[in-house]
Write a protein that holds these residues in place. Sequence first.
Motif, short mmCIF file in Angstrom:
data_model
loop_
_atom_site.label_atom_id
_atom_site.label_comp_id
_atom_site.label_asym_id
_atom_site.label_seq_id
_atom_site.Cartn_x
_atom_site.Cartn_y
_atom_site.Cartn_z
N PHE A 162 0.82 -1.20 0.00
CA PHE A 162 0.00 0.00 0.00
C PHE A 162 0.86 1.26 0.00
O PHE A 162 0.46 2.28 -0.58
CB PHE A 162 -0.99 0.02 1.17
CG PHE A 162 -2.13 0.94 0.90
CD1 PHE A 162 -3.25 0.50 0.22
CD2 PHE A 162 -2.07 2.28 1.27
CE1 PHE A 162 -4.30 1.36 -0.08
CE2 PHE A 162 -3.11 3.14 0.99
CZ PHE A 162 -4.22 2.69 0.30
N ALA A 163 2.02 1.21 0.62
CA ALA A 163 2.92 2.37 0.62
C ALA A 163 3.31 2.76 -0.80
O ALA A 163 3.43 3.94 -1.12
CB ALA A 163 4.16 2.09 1.46
N VAL A 164 3.49 1.77 -1.68
CA VAL A 164 3.79 2.07 -3.08
C VAL A 164 2.57 2.70 -3.74
O VAL A 164 2.68 3.70 -4.45
CB VAL A 164 4.25 0.81 -3.84
CG1 VAL A 164 4.42 1.10 -5.33
CG2 VAL A 164 5.54 0.26 -3.25
N GLU A 186 -7.55 -1.47 0.45
CA GLU A 186 -8.14 -1.27 -0.87
C GLU A 186 -7.93 0.16 -1.36
O GLU A 186 -7.96 1.11 -0.58
CB GLU A 186 -9.64 -1.56 -0.82
CG GLU A 186 -10.31 -1.50 -2.18
CD GLU A 186 -11.76 -1.92 -2.11
OE1 GLU A 186 -12.05 -3.05 -2.53
OE2 GLU A 186 -12.59 -1.11 -1.63
N LEU A 187 -7.73 0.27 -2.67
CA LEU A 187 -7.68 1.55 -3.36
C LEU A 187 -8.48 1.41 -4.64
O LEU A 187 -8.25 0.46 -5.41
CB LEU A 187 -6.24 1.96 -3.68
CG LEU A 187 -6.06 3.24 -4.50
CD1 LEU A 187 -6.62 4.45 -3.77
CD2 LEU A 187 -4.58 3.44 -4.82
N VAL A 188 -9.43 2.31 -4.85
CA VAL A 188 -10.21 2.34 -6.09
C VAL A 188 -9.87 3.64 -6.80
O VAL A 188 -9.92 4.72 -6.18
CB VAL A 188 -11.73 2.24 -5.82
CG1 VAL A 188 -12.50 2.29 -7.14
CG2 VAL A 188 -12.05 0.97 -5.05
N MET A 189 -9.50 3.51 -8.07
CA MET A 189 -9.09 4.67 -8.86
C MET A 189 -9.90 4.74 -10.15
O MET A 189 -10.42 3.73 -10.62
CB MET A 189 -7.61 4.56 -9.24
CG MET A 189 -6.66 4.39 -8.08
SD MET A 189 -4.94 4.24 -8.61
CE MET A 189 -4.94 2.64 -9.40
N ARG A 190 -9.93 5.93 -10.72
CA ARG A 190 -10.62 6.15 -11.99
C ARG A 190 -9.63 6.81 -12.96
O ARG A 190 -9.54 8.04 -13.02
CB ARG A 190 -11.83 7.04 -11.75
CG ARG A 190 -12.77 7.20 -12.92
CD ARG A 190 -13.73 6.01 -12.95
NE ARG A 190 -14.67 6.12 -14.03
CZ ARG A 190 -15.97 6.27 -13.89
NH1 ARG A 190 -16.50 6.32 -12.70
NH2 ARG A 190 -16.74 6.34 -14.93
N PRO A 191 -8.83 6.02 -13.70
CA PRO A 191 -7.94 6.60 -14.71
C PRO A 191 -8.75 7.18 -15.88
O PRO A 191 -9.67 6.53 -16.38
CB PRO A 191 -7.09 5.42 -15.18
CG PRO A 191 -7.23 4.39 -14.10
CD PRO A 191 -8.59 4.59 -13.54
N GLU A 205 7.59 -5.94 -7.38
CA GLU A 205 9.03 -5.65 -7.42
C GLU A 205 9.33 -4.33 -6.69
O GLU A 205 10.27 -4.25 -5.92
CB GLU A 205 9.51 -5.59 -8.87
CG GLU A 205 10.99 -5.38 -9.00
CD GLU A 205 11.41 -5.37 -10.45
OE1 GLU A 205 11.76 -4.28 -10.95
OE2 GLU A 205 11.37 -6.44 -11.08
N LEU A 206 8.51 -3.33 -6.95
CA LEU A 206 8.71 -2.04 -6.27
C LEU A 206 8.55 -2.17 -4.77
O LEU A 206 9.34 -1.62 -4.00
CB LEU A 206 7.70 -1.01 -6.80
CG LEU A 206 8.02 -0.30 -8.08
CD1 LEU A 206 6.81 0.50 -8.54
CD2 LEU A 206 9.23 0.60 -7.93
N ALA A 207 7.52 -2.88 -4.34
CA ALA A 207 7.28 -3.03 -2.89
C ALA A 207 8.41 -3.78 -2.23
O ALA A 207 8.84 -3.42 -1.13
CB ALA A 207 5.95 -3.74 -2.66
#
Length: 146
Positions: free
Chosen positions: A16-18, A74-79, A139-141
């Motif tokens: 989640f930090a990423v 959870e994260l919900v996004m709208r690109p 990989e980033l996390a």
Amino acid sequence: MAVVEKVVPVSADRVFAVLADGWTYSDWVVGTAHIRDVDTDWPAPGSHIYHQAAGWPLALKDKTVAVSCDPPHELVMRPHLWPFGELTVRLRLTALSPQETKVTLAEEFAAGPLRWTRNKLDDLLLHYRNREALRRLAELAARRFA
């Protein structure tokens, strides 16, 4: 709807930090070329990441809006990718152990012309794109906190 899952060998907090660092968005979101700006309160609902998708000559300057956020679950996004449309992306993090997290990414076209062209080929393309996105996110996390 394209849904992919990946078990990553880091905690949900680390994953989640990423996600909460909007400046890393182009590092894990396949097709995003450049981050132009990030609202200081990202990923609070209503906050934005301003990005450039694709590359020249089709560079699209647009944004992604945080719809809802429940750290570290959870994260919900709208690109937004206008003139093509908008997507809804839901990232759900499920802790399997203190050092292992299942990340589920669900994505679907939500508005615009692409919403009406949805078919099995679209789902397949999104599936492969999102598998790569989760690989990059993992990989980033792992690397960020090593």
